[in-house]
Enzyme design. Sequence first.
Site, PDB file in Angstrom:
ATOM      1  N   ASP A  78       0.795  -1.230   0.000  1.00  0.00           N
ATOM      2  CA  ASP A  78       0.000   0.000   0.000  1.00  0.00           C
ATOM      3  C   ASP A  78       0.826   1.277   0.000  1.00  0.00           C
ATOM      4  O   ASP A  78       0.346   2.327  -0.409  1.00  0.00           O
ATOM      5  CB  ASP A  78      -0.927   0.028   1.223  1.00  0.00           C
ATOM      6  CG  ASP A  78      -2.038  -1.000   1.113  1.00  0.00           C
ATOM      7  OD1 ASP A  78      -2.388  -1.364  -0.020  1.00  0.00           O
ATOM      8  OD2 ASP A  78      -2.552  -1.427   2.160  1.00  0.00           O
ATOM      9  N   ASP A 112       0.447   6.078   1.466  1.00  0.00           N
ATOM     10  CA  ASP A 112      -0.892   5.772   1.970  1.00  0.00           C
ATOM     11  C   ASP A 112      -0.985   6.268   3.403  1.00  0.00           C
ATOM     12  O   ASP A 112      -0.904   7.458   3.642  1.00  0.00           O
ATOM     13  CB  ASP A 112      -1.164   4.273   1.846  1.00  0.00           C
ATOM     14  CG  ASP A 112      -2.621   3.919   2.071  1.00  0.00           C
ATOM     15  OD1 ASP A 112      -3.471   4.809   1.915  1.00  0.00           O
ATOM     16  OD2 ASP A 112      -2.918   2.770   2.405  1.00  0.00           O
ATOM     17  N   ASP A 130      -1.069   2.124   9.919  1.00  0.00           N
ATOM     18  CA  ASP A 130      -2.355   1.434   9.841  1.00  0.00           C
ATOM     19  C   ASP A 130      -2.316   0.235  10.774  1.00  0.00           C
ATOM     20  O   ASP A 130      -1.348  -0.539  10.756  1.00  0.00           O
ATOM     21  CB  ASP A 130      -2.646   0.951   8.417  1.00  0.00           C
ATOM     22  CG  ASP A 130      -3.100   2.074   7.497  1.00  0.00           C
ATOM     23  OD1 ASP A 130      -3.056   3.248   7.917  1.00  0.00           O
ATOM     24  OD2 ASP A 130      -3.494   1.780   6.351  1.00  0.00           O
ATOM     25  N   ARG A 148      -7.226  12.058  10.314  1.00  0.00           N
ATOM     26  CA  ARG A 148      -6.969  10.700  10.818  1.00  0.00           C
ATOM     27  C   ARG A 148      -5.823  10.664  11.831  1.00  0.00           C
ATOM     28  O   ARG A 148      -4.793  10.048  11.594  1.00  0.00           O
ATOM     29  CB  ARG A 148      -6.694   9.723   9.676  1.00  0.00           C
ATOM     30  CG  ARG A 148      -7.876   9.542   8.739  1.00  0.00           C
ATOM     31  CD  ARG A 148      -7.636   8.410   7.766  1.00  0.00           C
ATOM     32  NE  ARG A 148      -8.806   8.189   6.899  1.00  0.00           N
ATOM     33  CZ  ARG A 148      -8.908   7.209   6.019  1.00  0.00           C
ATOM     34  NH1 ARG A 148      -7.906   6.351   5.868  1.00  0.00           N
ATOM     35  NH2 ARG A 148      -9.991   7.066   5.281  1.00  0.00           N
TER      36      ARG A 148
END
Length: 455
Positions: A247, A271, A275, A327
């Site tokens: 990613d 990205d 994560d 985020r």
Amino acid sequence: MVNLGSYVFVFVALSLTVVVPSVQAHIAEYDEYWTQRQTNALRETLESYDPNPENVTDHFNYHAALAMETTGIVNETRRDLRQVGRGKKTTRRGGRFESLNAIDKCWRGDKNWDKNRKKLADCVLGFGRKTTGGKNGPIYVVTDPSDNDLLKPKPGTIRHAVTRDRPLWIIFARSMIIKLQQELIITNDKTIDGRGAKIYITGGAGLTLQFVRNVIIHNIHIKQIKRGAGGLIIDSEQHFGLRTVSDGDGINIFGATNVWIDHVSMTDCSDGMIDAIMGSTAITISNSHFTDHDEVMLFGGTNKDVIDKKMQITVAFNHFGKRLKQRMPRVRFGLVHVVNNDYTHWEMYAIGGNMNPTIISQGNRFIAPPIEDSKQVTKREYTPYPEWKSWNWQSEKDYFLNGAYFVQSGKANAWSATPKNPIPRKFAIRPQPGTKVRRLTKDAGTLGCKPGKSC
């Protein structure tokens, strides 16, 4: 005072249907090896989940209060610590190290840190508190910054180190710029310790923690991470497999448990920066510095991944800095304790999510951008008010500047009908207030540690 044991965790009492991760996660061929790793990882997720998360958040605040009480405490009981940090003046008796946060104060004052590197593993707090990384293994010294062989990596390279099938504490012989040709797949029981050198993972692929446990990543730069094309890549000492395109995450945590990311500086990934998805839990992200990015942290990958109800993550003592958009984190399901972070920049929002996550925001500083429509710290995505009004999103002792505000929801003091070993209210420890965050996060990001000197 918000009592964490009272609101947090109504979902704990609910029945939880565990769904084995179905996403292939860049594994082109799911052979017996990966099937077994996945099975082991799911078991680790279930075992690592803490059914009493309020005990963990209270434990964190206990140590944060203790670190701030620099005059010392003889009787370190919960009863004695009830007043720690409540209006008392602190005394600087030991130079700048008296002002460190609870994690840093555990090790940074030791001028012989380089002779006792593994002391670091005793210092983690929060949901990742059981992480030890490579503490039980030997030191491995990376001497070569190259990454030329993805199947039989050269001894002395970082890819060779992280794919060994035993605990290792990985350090670096000198400062290095490492361009990873493809994602760096890390195995169980590893510490990547960049202290004493300037280590840059840059210009290539990022780090992958997939179906693994017990990993520490400390004091490295991760910047300008690109997607990897995939292909045959070693993923353990005895196995390699075919991977699809990665990613472009800085650090991808997939079905991993007991992970601690500390004093990392991250900039500009293709990205996400970090994560954590597909059953990842027991994670602490601390003392790190983030700049120049859109989607910083994603916790919970899709609305279908109900295994992420087991997700428990602490985000503490970090600085969310210049040119960030959103985020910080964005959460699905699970529980995130966001405590004593400095949010000096965002463009859209700071903390968001959907699918009924529990978000406990304590003692953070939020400085809103000049954009009038972006002053709200929080964002519930793709969810109408009648649904999200019952979600437990709580703010306690946060510090709001330039018009910033946090929209709370849920019931802050509604005890679960069947709490399991709750912390009695009279013993609960208050978080450090957001007014102290600048001091607590002043050294976020990589440190310039030198052997023989306090770090």
